[in-house]
Design an enzyme around this catalytic site. Structure first.
Site, PDB file in Angstrom:
ATOM      1  N   SER A 196      28.851  -8.884  35.555  1.00  0.00           N
ATOM      2  CA  SER A 196      29.721  -8.836  34.377  1.00  0.00           C
ATOM      3  C   SER A 196      31.162  -8.556  34.787  1.00  0.00           C
ATOM      4  O   SER A 196      31.436  -7.963  35.834  1.00  0.00           O
ATOM      5  CB  SER A 196      29.248  -7.743  33.414  1.00  0.00           C
TER       6      SER A 196
HETATM    7  N1  SAM Z   1      24.787  -5.319  35.746  1.00  0.00           N
HETATM    8  C1  SAM Z   1      24.602  -6.370  36.701  1.00  0.00           C
HETATM    9  C2  SAM Z   1      25.635  -6.324  37.784  1.00  0.00           C
HETATM   10  O1  SAM Z   1      26.427  -5.355  37.854  1.00  0.00           O
HETATM   11  O2  SAM Z   1      25.634  -7.246  38.616  1.00  0.00           O
HETATM   12  C3  SAM Z   1      24.618  -7.709  36.043  1.00  0.00           C
HETATM   13  C4  SAM Z   1      23.384  -7.974  35.317  1.00  0.00           C
HETATM   14  S1  SAM Z   1      23.156  -9.641  34.845  1.00  0.00           S
HETATM   15  C5  SAM Z   1      24.333  -9.808  33.570  1.00  0.00           C
HETATM   16  C6  SAM Z   1      21.594  -9.470  34.011  1.00  0.00           C
HETATM   17  C7  SAM Z   1      20.422  -9.262  34.937  1.00  0.00           C
HETATM   18  O3  SAM Z   1      19.270  -8.994  34.150  1.00  0.00           O
HETATM   19  C8  SAM Z   1      20.063 -10.492  35.778  1.00  0.00           C
HETATM   20  O4  SAM Z   1      20.063 -10.152  37.129  1.00  0.00           O
HETATM   21  C9  SAM Z   1      18.659 -10.869  35.298  1.00  0.00           C
HETATM   22  O5  SAM Z   1      17.823 -11.398  36.302  1.00  0.00           O
HETATM   23  C10 SAM Z   1      18.148  -9.513  34.809  1.00  0.00           C
HETATM   24  N2  SAM Z   1      17.012  -9.590  33.878  1.00  0.00           N
HETATM   25  C11 SAM Z   1      16.791 -10.457  32.859  1.00  0.00           C
HETATM   26  N3  SAM Z   1      15.635 -10.164  32.241  1.00  0.00           N
HETATM   27  C12 SAM Z   1      15.123  -9.078  32.877  1.00  0.00           C
HETATM   28  C13 SAM Z   1      13.948  -8.295  32.685  1.00  0.00           C
HETATM   29  N4  SAM Z   1      13.034  -8.541  31.733  1.00  0.00           N
HETATM   30  N5  SAM Z   1      13.746  -7.244  33.521  1.00  0.00           N
HETATM   31  C14 SAM Z   1      14.627  -6.944  34.507  1.00  0.00           C
HETATM   32  N6  SAM Z   1      15.747  -7.656  34.728  1.00  0.00           N
HETATM   33  C15 SAM Z   1      15.992  -8.697  33.916  1.00  0.00           C
END
Ligand code: SAM
Length: 217
Positions: A63
């Site tokens: 993000s």
């Molecule tokens: N906060 C992170 C960073 O600093 O890089 C960015 C997160 S990214 C916007 C969202 C993340 O959520 C992705 O890596 C995705 O694979 C993960 N995600 C999506 N669904 C998920 C789930 N059910 N459980 C765990 N992770 C999940």
């Protein structure tokens, strides 16, 4: 070309965080300390401190710095909290949380991302982070309850296992809504009831799991 990441980081803190109203000294120190470029693929590091999200592989993004700061600010961390993060992604938000809370449990569903993040956070010396590869919409029942829960992927509803795992007087933050438009929502648990505050409009990648979106949209 030699890039001075320290200067770029200071500029990010001044021009993207302080100028938009982020004031808390502990938070600003954390964003000044954590080397965001280390969480970004080498070929994209020139954009590490830019004011937009950056791809991190596997179709996911880190993000924009301000959104990470805003979400962290909404959590109101004092240093004593046990935090659950859903969506480790690059691990950048995880590191920021680890600077500001007592312990961080973080769940990522994609093994390819976990494989990169775990050694990086160890190398950076974070001893207060635990990561697992799983469907985060189920939470981390063995480690519950949590003072704070942050979901960094968008969900159509509050995954109920997460509301169960939130402590009384605890706080949860998540993007709630449709696939391409959501509202960043702060949930507080008081008298075993959930109270919601809408923070701002946002767009996140989907939370893919049993209590999020069933399939990748
Ligand atoms: N906060 C992170 C960073 O600093 O890089 C960015 C997160 S990214 C916007 C969202 C993340 O959520 C992705 O890596 C995705 O694979 C993960 N995600 C999506 N669904 C998920 C789930 N059910 N459980 C765990 N992770 C999940």
């Amino acid at each position: 070309m030699n890039v001075n990441y320290e200067i770029l980081r200071k500029r990010m803190v001044d021009e993207q965080l302080i100028s938009r109203g982020i004031k808390d000294r502990r938070m600003l120190d954390a964003f000044s300390k954590v080397e965001r470029h280390k969480f970004i693929p080498v070929d994209l590091r020139a954009s590490a401190y830019a004011d937009f999200p950056v791809p991190i592989g596997e179709g996911q993004t880190i993000s924009q710095p301000y959104i990470v700061a805003l979400m962290t600010e909404c959590l109101g961390l004092t240093g004593k909290e046990k935090v659950l993060e859903i969506g480790t992604g690059s691990g950048y938000q995880t590191a920021i949380l680890a600077e500001l809370a007592k312990e961080v449990y973080s769940i990522e569903r994609l093994p390819g991302l976990v494989k990169k993040v775990e050694p990086l956070l160890n190398e950076l010396g974070y001893a207060n982070i635990k990561i697992k590869c799983a469907d985060g919409s189920l939470g981390w029942p063995e480690a519950a309850p949590f003072d704070r829960i942050i979901i960094t992927a968008a969900s159509p509803q509050i995954p109920w296992p997460l509301s169960e795992q939130l402590k009384e007087n605890g706080r949860m933050l998540l993007p709630l809504g449709e696939t391409f438009s959501q509202v960043l929502t702060q949930i507080e648990k008081r008298d075993n009831k959930l109270h919601a505050i809408q923070v701002c409009a946002c767009v996140f990648v989907p939370l893919v799991g049993k209590y999020g979106w069933q399939k990748q949209k």
